[in-house]
Design a protein around this motif. Structure first.
Motif, mmCIF file in Angstrom:
data_model
loop_
_atom_site.group_PDB
_atom_site.id
_atom_site.type_symbol
_atom_site.label_atom_id
_atom_site.label_comp_id
_atom_site.label_asym_id
_atom_site.label_seq_id
_atom_site.Cartn_x
_atom_site.Cartn_y
_atom_site.Cartn_z
ATOM 1 N N GLU A 292 8.309 8.866 -28.918
ATOM 2 C CA GLU A 292 7.267 8.038 -28.329
ATOM 3 C C GLU A 292 7.865 6.861 -27.566
ATOM 4 O OE1 GLU A 292 3.761 6.469 -30.535
ATOM 5 O OE2 GLU A 292 3.773 8.514 -31.315
ATOM 6 N N ASN B 236 0.968 -0.335 -28.545
ATOM 7 C CA ASN B 236 0.804 0.948 -29.234
ATOM 8 C C ASN B 236 1.432 0.912 -30.610
ATOM 9 O OD1 ASN B 236 -0.656 2.278 -27.389
ATOM 10 N ND2 ASN B 236 1.070 3.275 -26.385
ATOM 11 N N THR B 237 2.626 0.295 -30.693
ATOM 12 C CA THR B 237 3.311 0.201 -31.983
ATOM 13 C C THR B 237 2.457 -0.620 -32.946
ATOM 14 O OG1 THR B 237 5.332 0.157 -30.707
ATOM 15 C CG2 THR B 237 5.539 -0.424 -33.028
ATOM 16 N N HIS C 255 -0.571 1.364 -34.008
ATOM 17 C CA HIS C 255 -0.170 2.407 -34.962
ATOM 18 C C HIS C 255 0.064 1.788 -36.335
ATOM 19 C CE1 HIS C 255 2.676 5.277 -36.853
ATOM 20 N NE2 HIS C 255 1.750 6.119 -36.417
ATOM 21 N N GLN C 256 0.715 0.616 -36.343
ATOM 22 C CA GLN C 256 0.977 -0.087 -37.607
ATOM 23 C C GLN C 256 -0.358 -0.442 -38.279
ATOM 24 O OE1 GLN C 256 3.796 -0.767 -39.136
ATOM 25 N NE2 GLN C 256 3.184 -2.317 -40.629
ATOM 26 N N THR D 117 -2.117 2.639 -39.737
ATOM 27 C CA THR D 117 -1.476 3.411 -40.810
ATOM 28 C C THR D 117 -1.045 2.555 -42.005
ATOM 29 O OG1 THR D 117 0.630 3.187 -39.673
ATOM 30 C CG2 THR D 117 -0.573 5.233 -39.286
#
Ligand SMILES: Nc1nc2c(ncn2[C@@H]2O[C@H](COP(=O)(O)OP(=O)(O)OP(=O)(O)O)[C@@H](O)[C@H]2O)c(=O)[nH]1
Length: 361
Positions: A17, A190-191, A194-195, A198
């Motif tokens: 990614e 995005n990171t 995502h963090q 999740t």
């Protein structure tokens, strides 16, 4: 399965990614090379049927260019690590091809355009430094070479060309800066997203959904290797009393401390998630029941010893831990988690602050 055309062009190559920009560069270079080769072949055909006669030397240079471009494509396809040398070589043969047109097709006054078309690609494929190097090098080469042409360009025409080329370089310098910084920011967002999606915001460990997904992956890997694994289910004892006595904020603080104690008691390859308010689950790959009980016991002891300091008072926090182990394959996470849950209730019923085990037959 990939659609046919992308597979034929790009081969079976995968990008992380974080390599999104590299993937764009890789695909861009392949498309440009194949398109360049086909486009040039079209001119060769046009010359051979006398539709657009270009002359022998330039025909040979075009044949050399399209053959080498296709060869470079074959070399790069599926081998992303060769991107840099291929990009440099392609740039070199492009410059040769444009120079050949400049020297051998004097009747085409607009042939200088190809040197302009070249600049955006260099900035995209090889970066700003190389972009400027090629832009300035092209300006210098054209200025010096002009007098040696059979039909040199006039001084005003050359001045206009140089000004336009420098403008092109400046334009793509700014554009690359902007697009790369935009790309870097998008990647950071995005990171972060995502963090957030999740991980549990309080303790920083995986949330239940991400944790169970990870467990499914670990179970699939374990069944490929025919390995056993274990699951621990941990529930804090009398946690309601902590909240009621010291307040919710103190309860949160305890949860964070417990999560960090558990995390530091397990291996990096183990997975851990917060699966309920004061409930954590730990997945231990390649771990048999006896070892899992030892790990659970060391976690239980570490939590008991941690004694978090709440407003100057040392608080005794304990946990009950259920252990479920799967020696072979064919077990689902749902089933194992249920068994660990049952084992945890046995530990609670037996007086709390203890480890209890259920072994899958
Ligand atoms: N501070 C805080 N408390 C939470 C959070 N999530 C759940 N809790 C509390 O955790 C407590 C769980 O209480 P119970 O399920 O009764 O269990 P317990 O008091 O730990 O008792 P046993 O499990 O039987 O030992 C409840 O008071 C919840 O409000 C959270 O994110 N922060």
């Amino acid at each position: 399965m990939k659609p046919l055309l992308p597979h034929l062009l790009f081969g079976s190559v995968t990008f992380e990614e974080s390599e999104e920009y590299q993937e764009f560069q890789y695909k861009f270079l392949i498309v440009v090379m194949v398109f360049g080769a086909l486009f040039t072949s079209f001119f060769i055909v046009a010359d051979s049927i006398q539709l657009n006669p270009l002359g022998g030397p330039h025909m040979r240079s075009m044949a050399f260019f399209s053959t080498l471009a296709m060869l470079l494509f074959a070399v790069l396809r599926g081998r992303k690590h060769l991107f840099k040398p291929v990009a440099w070589t392609y740039e070199a043969i492009c410059l040769l091809e444009y120079s050949s047109a400049l020297m051998y097709v004097p009747e085409d006054e607009l042939r200088l355009l190809w040197f302009f078309v070249n600049i955006p690609g260099v900035f995209i494929l090889l970066g700003k430094r190389v972009g400027w190097f090629i832009t300035l090098g092209t300006c210098a080469g054209l200025t010096l070479g002009n007098t040696h042409l059979s039909h040199p360009y006039s001084l005003p025409a050359m001045a206009t060309n140089m000004a336009a080329m420098l403008y092109m370089g400046a334009f793509f310098h700014v554009y690359s800066n902007r697009s790369i910084s935009y790309f870097t920011r998008m990647q950071a967002y995005n990171t972060k997203l995502h963090q957030l999606a999740t991980h549990d915001p309080l303790t920083g460990v995986m949330n239940a959904r991400a944790y169970y997904e990870r467990c499914d992956q670990l179970i699939a890997a374990a069944s490929r290797k025919n390995e056993g694994f274990s699951v621990l289910f941990l529930d804090l004892d009398h946690f309601k009393a902590v909240n009621d006595t010291y307040g919710h904020a103190a309860g949160d603080w305890v949860l964070k401390a417990v999560a960090s104690t558990v995390r530091s008691s397990i291996r990096r390859s183990d997975a851990m998630g917060r699966v309920g308010g004061e409930e954590f689950s730990v997945f231990l790959p390649a771990t048999a029941s006896e070892t899992a009980v030892e790990v659970a016991e060391s976690i239980r002891q570490a939590i008991e010893d941690s004694m978090p300091d709440i407003g100057g008072r040392q608080l005794k926090v304990t946990a009950s831990i259920g252990v479920a182990a799967c020696a072979g394959t064919g077990q689902t996470m749902q089933h194992l988690q249920k068994q660990a849950d049952e084992a945890m209730y046995v530990a609670k019923a037996a007086g709390r602050n203890r480890v209890s085990v259920l072994k899958h037959a």
